[in-house]
Structures are given as C-alpha cells and as structure tokens.
Design a protein around this motif. Structure first.
Motif, PDB file in Angstrom:
ATOM      1  N   GLU A  24      38.479  49.357  30.727  1.00 14.63           N
ATOM      2  CA  GLU A  24      38.976  48.291  31.621  1.00 14.63           C
ATOM      3  C   GLU A  24      39.053  46.987  30.841  1.00 14.63           C
ATOM      4  O   GLU A  24      38.232  46.739  29.950  1.00 14.63           O
ATOM      5  CB  GLU A  24      38.038  48.131  32.818  1.00 14.63           C
ATOM      6  CG  GLU A  24      38.525  47.173  33.888  1.00 14.63           C
ATOM      7  CD  GLU A  24      37.557  47.100  35.060  1.00 14.63           C
ATOM      8  OE1 GLU A  24      37.967  47.409  36.192  1.00 14.63           O
ATOM      9  OE2 GLU A  24      36.374  46.746  34.832  1.00 14.63           O
ATOM     10  N   VAL A  25      40.060  46.195  31.130  1.00 17.70           N
ATOM     11  CA  VAL A  25      40.224  44.885  30.500  1.00 17.70           C
ATOM     12  C   VAL A  25      40.470  43.853  31.584  1.00 17.70           C
ATOM     13  O   VAL A  25      41.277  44.074  32.495  1.00 17.70           O
ATOM     14  CB  VAL A  25      41.420  44.886  29.512  1.00 17.70           C
ATOM     15  CG1 VAL A  25      41.747  43.468  29.059  1.00 17.70           C
ATOM     16  CG2 VAL A  25      41.123  45.766  28.307  1.00 17.70           C
ATOM     17  N   LYS A  26      39.781  42.741  31.470  1.00 17.67           N
ATOM     18  CA  LYS A  26      40.044  41.597  32.342  1.00 17.67           C
ATOM     19  C   LYS A  26      40.269  40.381  31.461  1.00 17.67           C
ATOM     20  O   LYS A  26      39.419  40.050  30.624  1.00 17.67           O
ATOM     21  CB  LYS A  26      38.881  41.365  33.300  1.00 17.67           C
ATOM     22  CG  LYS A  26      38.724  42.478  34.342  1.00 17.67           C
ATOM     23  CD  LYS A  26      37.641  42.163  35.367  1.00 17.67           C
ATOM     24  CE  LYS A  26      37.555  43.266  36.421  1.00 17.67           C
ATOM     25  NZ  LYS A  26      36.490  42.995  37.425  1.00 17.67           N
ATOM     26  N   ARG A  31      42.382  44.689  22.256  1.00 19.85           N
ATOM     27  CA  ARG A  31      43.035  45.980  22.425  1.00 19.85           C
ATOM     28  C   ARG A  31      43.199  46.280  23.903  1.00 19.85           C
ATOM     29  O   ARG A  31      42.553  45.683  24.761  1.00 19.85           O
ATOM     30  CB  ARG A  31      42.245  47.115  21.752  1.00 19.85           C
ATOM     31  CG  ARG A  31      42.189  47.080  20.226  1.00 19.85           C
ATOM     32  CD  ARG A  31      43.543  47.228  19.543  1.00 19.85           C
ATOM     33  NE  ARG A  31      44.313  48.381  19.963  1.00 19.85           N
ATOM     34  CZ  ARG A  31      44.222  49.601  19.438  1.00 19.85           C
ATOM     35  NH1 ARG A  31      43.347  49.847  18.473  1.00 19.85           N
ATOM     36  NH2 ARG A  31      44.997  50.586  19.859  1.00 19.85           N
ATOM     37  N   GLU A  32      44.035  47.257  24.184  1.00 18.42           N
ATOM     38  CA  GLU A  32      44.398  47.611  25.543  1.00 18.42           C
ATOM     39  C   GLU A  32      43.507  48.732  26.087  1.00 18.42           C
ATOM     40  O   GLU A  32      42.773  49.387  25.337  1.00 18.42           O
ATOM     41  CB  GLU A  32      45.858  48.064  25.577  1.00 18.42           C
ATOM     42  CG  GLU A  32      46.130  49.405  24.911  1.00 18.42           C
ATOM     43  CD  GLU A  32      46.130  49.375  23.375  1.00 18.42           C
ATOM     44  OE1 GLU A  32      46.278  50.463  22.773  1.00 18.42           O
ATOM     45  OE2 GLU A  32      45.954  48.296  22.784  1.00 18.42           O
ATOM     46  N   VAL A  33      43.591  48.965  27.406  1.00 16.53           N
ATOM     47  CA  VAL A  33      42.891  50.088  28.022  1.00 16.53           C
ATOM     48  C   VAL A  33      43.400  51.386  27.389  1.00 16.53           C
ATOM     49  O   VAL A  33      44.604  51.589  27.222  1.00 16.53           O
ATOM     50  CB  VAL A  33      43.123  50.109  29.548  1.00 16.53           C
ATOM     51  CG1 VAL A  33      42.522  51.381  30.165  1.00 16.53           C
ATOM     52  CG2 VAL A  33      42.518  48.873  30.195  1.00 16.53           C
ATOM     53  N   ARG A  75      29.873  46.786  30.484  1.00 19.17           N
ATOM     54  CA  ARG A  75      30.869  45.710  30.480  1.00 19.17           C
ATOM     55  C   ARG A  75      30.338  44.560  29.630  1.00 19.17           C
ATOM     56  O   ARG A  75      29.154  44.208  29.701  1.00 19.17           O
ATOM     57  CB  ARG A  75      31.160  45.231  31.893  1.00 19.17           C
ATOM     58  CG  ARG A  75      31.931  46.236  32.747  1.00 19.17           C
ATOM     59  CD  ARG A  75      32.304  45.624  34.117  1.00 19.17           C
ATOM     60  NE  ARG A  75      33.230  46.457  34.847  1.00 19.17           N
ATOM     61  CZ  ARG A  75      32.891  47.440  35.674  1.00 19.17           C
ATOM     62  NH1 ARG A  75      31.595  47.698  35.880  1.00 19.17           N
ATOM     63  NH2 ARG A  75      33.812  48.157  36.298  1.00 19.17           N
ATOM     64  N   TRP A  76      31.251  43.959  28.851  1.00 23.84           N
ATOM     65  CA  TRP A  76      30.871  42.846  27.986  1.00 23.84           C
ATOM     66  C   TRP A  76      31.907  41.732  28.056  1.00 23.84           C
ATOM     67  O   TRP A  76      33.113  41.986  27.922  1.00 23.84           O
ATOM     68  CB  TRP A  76      30.774  43.307  26.526  1.00 23.84           C
ATOM     69  CG  TRP A  76      29.567  44.146  26.243  1.00 23.84           C
ATOM     70  CD1 TRP A  76      28.341  43.718  25.835  1.00 23.84           C
ATOM     71  CD2 TRP A  76      29.468  45.579  26.354  1.00 23.84           C
ATOM     72  NE1 TRP A  76      27.481  44.773  25.688  1.00 23.84           N
ATOM     73  CE2 TRP A  76      28.146  45.932  25.999  1.00 23.84           C
ATOM     74  CE3 TRP A  76      30.360  46.576  26.723  1.00 23.84           C
ATOM     75  CZ2 TRP A  76      27.702  47.246  25.999  1.00 23.84           C
ATOM     76  CZ3 TRP A  76      29.925  47.893  26.729  1.00 23.84           C
ATOM     77  CH2 TRP A  76      28.604  48.216  26.366  1.00 23.84           C
ATOM     78  N   GLY A  88      38.207  37.036  27.526  1.00 22.08           N
ATOM     79  CA  GLY A  88      38.270  38.044  28.568  1.00 22.08           C
ATOM     80  C   GLY A  88      36.992  38.855  28.648  1.00 22.08           C
ATOM     81  O   GLY A  88      35.916  38.411  28.224  1.00 22.08           O
ATOM     82  N   ALA A  89      37.123  40.053  29.201  1.00 23.57           N
ATOM     83  CA  ALA A  89      35.980  40.966  29.298  1.00 23.57           C
ATOM     84  C   ALA A  89      36.500  42.393  29.221  1.00 23.57           C
ATOM     85  O   ALA A  89      37.627  42.680  29.648  1.00 23.57           O
ATOM     86  CB  ALA A  89      35.226  40.749  30.612  1.00 23.57           C
ATOM     87  N   VAL A  90      35.689  43.283  28.664  1.00 26.83           N
ATOM     88  CA  VAL A  90      36.081  44.685  28.563  1.00 26.83           C
ATOM     89  C   VAL A  90      34.965  45.574  29.069  1.00 26.83           C
ATOM     90  O   VAL A  90      33.781  45.207  29.036  1.00 26.83           O
ATOM     91  CB  VAL A  90      36.427  45.093  27.112  1.00 26.83           C
ATOM     92  CG1 VAL A  90      37.592  44.286  26.574  1.00 26.83           C
ATOM     93  CG2 VAL A  90      35.222  44.976  26.191  1.00 26.83           C
TER      94      VAL A  90
END
Length: 312
Positions: A24-26, A31-33, A75-76, A88-90
């Motif tokens: 997940e990416v916010k 890099r992408e999901v 999640r970080w 962002g966050a991943v």
C-alpha cells in the motif's frame, strides 16, 4: 505482479527466501504497489526503492530468515524517523518461502494485515479474473493483499555474465515477451545494475540449476569455461529444451558433439545445438556478437511459432 519464475529461480539457488512487497502507498513513495525484492542469506535481488526503507526491510527479512516468523506486515512513514523525505507512507508485506512451498498461479490473494476470512470484495476480484479474465491490479483489500501472478511467455536462460553475456542481456532485456534468467558463478560476476525483468542468479555450480529450468526454455551458453559449457550442454540435452545455442568456434562445436555422443546423447538431439551461434559477419565486438545471437534466437522463435500455427 507476483513473479513466480523469479522466486522459483531464487529458491533453487539460495534455499529459503523472504519476499518483500509494497502492499500500500499513501502520498509520495519511491516505488509503486506491487514492487518487490527477494532477500536470502548473503544477498538480495530487486528493489522497493532503495535508501533507508530498503535497509530497514532487509533487516526485517534477515530476522525472518533466522526463524522469526513466516509473515509480517507493517506501515512506515517515509519521513525523518527512518531517514527519508518522500513525505508519504508505505505498507510492506514480508513472506518467507522455502523450496518445498507450493507457489500460486493466476491471482495470489492472502491475508496480510489481518487473520480474518477472505472478504467478499476479494472473492469478487477472483471471480472476475476466473470468469472474465479481468486481471486485478496489486492492491490491499480489507487486510488481504491481492496480486496477479506473472506468466512469462517465453523463458530464456542465459549462462554466463562476461562481456558477451552482459551485451546480450542489454539487447534482449527490453523485449516484453521474454522472461530472462541469468546465471553465473558469483555475485561479482554480474554488473551492479540488473535490467528490469531479468533474474540474476549467482550459484557456485550453475549446472545444478539446469534441473529447475522449464523444459520449454531457450538456452544460450557462454560461460568463461569450456568445461562448464560442455557440462551445461550435457545436462540441458538430458533435461529437455526449446533451443540451445553455444558460443564458440567450429572446432569447439565438433569437439562438443563428439564428447556429447560419448556421453550417450542421440545424434538427432546433439544436432539441435546451434554452435557457433550468431553472425560472424558482424564482427567480434561483444555487442556485435550479442546482436547476432539475439537475431538467431528471435528468428528461431519465429519459425517455431509459424510451425505451431500451421499445425493448428
């Protein structure tokens, strides 16, 4: 996508492997999901963006390789806390695989951030894929991570990462319908950057990997050692293959054919080996040799396709 072939090759060469995938990416992320990396004792392949996040992920994967769980999720924020400034966050999913594990086909759906039963939304994605061929994008759905499994059209195994091997990979890697496995004896034999879509497999005894190659794979043999080239040809002939090309001279070809005959291989199978391979009129520069080899490979694949079409 879940690259089954890449994981199989890594398991064959390295044993236990931890796969780390961005679930997940916010906001902003390097890099992408679906971007993934493989980590094993003493090495890794792929990237989830480098930097502090990848360093952190490699550390967690190392703990799992030592026995600390088979699955983790976390999640970080990509901020000062881990030394990154993307903003962002991943979310990362860590999964440990061993050589005996059954690997998925089609779409790989499994719990990531939950231990609950499969949600209805995930069941609908799987039904759409089975019924209509609609391939879902990698995504986190109500705590479950869903990934399509990549199905490479044409497996190609390149044996040797010397000057010609590197030139050959640079020529073939951009082609969309090839799944390239690149084998040599040690990590330092490979360039620092491996092209996207190419699985580099360092292994002390490359010949042992032949048993793990698909029987419909094309093989190009161009290692630093004539003895290793011969051993690879011996094992590939016994294993099964779509095509087999070997770099070398007419003299080398004659010697190999005689030795392979002595090893018990049928004349008809030995004659399938293309050696020398390439186009000597192009010259002896590694890039020129690679272009000739690539041309021969693609022409051969085209002829096979025509024959299948006429047979159908």
């Amino acid at each position: 996508m879940f690259d089954r072939a890449e994981l199989q090759a890594a398991l064959a060469a390295q044993g236990t492997v931890v796969r780390v995938v961005i679930a997940e990416v916010k906001g902003s992320s390097p890099r992408e999901v679906g971007a993934a990396m493989l980590v094993w004792r003493g090495g890794q392949a792929g990237t989830i963006g480098g930097g502090a996040l990848e360093h952190l992920a490699t550390g967690i994967a190392g703990e799992m390789l030592a026995g600390a769980g088979a699955r983790r999720f976390g999640r970080w924020p990509l901020g000062p806390a881990i030394g990154q400034c993307c903003g962002g966050a991943v979310a990362l999913l860590f999964e440990r695989f061993t050589p005996g594990d059954a690997l998925p086909d089609g779409v790989f759906a499994r719990p990531a951030a939950t231990d609950s039963a499969m949600p209805l939304a995930v069941k609908r994605l799987l039904a759409a894929q089975r019924g209509s061929g609609v391939t879902p994008a990698p995504q986190l759905v109500q705590g479950w991570f869903v990934e399509p499994v990549a199905v490479p059209a044409r497996p190609l195994w390149i044996w040797g990462a010397g000057h010609v091997g590197r030139a050959l990979v640079s020529v073939l890697a951009p082609l969309p319908d090839l799944a390239i496995t690149w084998v040599d004896t040690a990590p330092e034999r490979f360039p620092a950057t491996i092209p996207e879509g190419v699985t580099a497999v360092p292994v002390a005894d490359p010949a042992l990997l032949v048993a793990h190659a698909p029987r419909d794979a094309a093989h190009l043999v161009l290692t630093y050692s004539h003895a290793l080239d011969l051993e690879l040809c011996h094992r590939i002939l016994a294993h099964g293959f779509a095509s087999l090309g070997v770099i070398g001279s007419a003299t080398k070809a004659a010697r190999f054919r005689a030795r392979l005959h002595d090893l018990g291989h049928l004349h008809t199978e030995i004659q399938r080996i293309a050696c020398p391979i390439g186009d000597k009129s192009l010259g002896k520069h590694p890039q020129a040799i690679a272009i000739g080899m690539a041309s021969a490979l693609l022409k051969g694949a085209g002829e096979q396709g025509k024959r299948r079409g006429m047979a159908g």
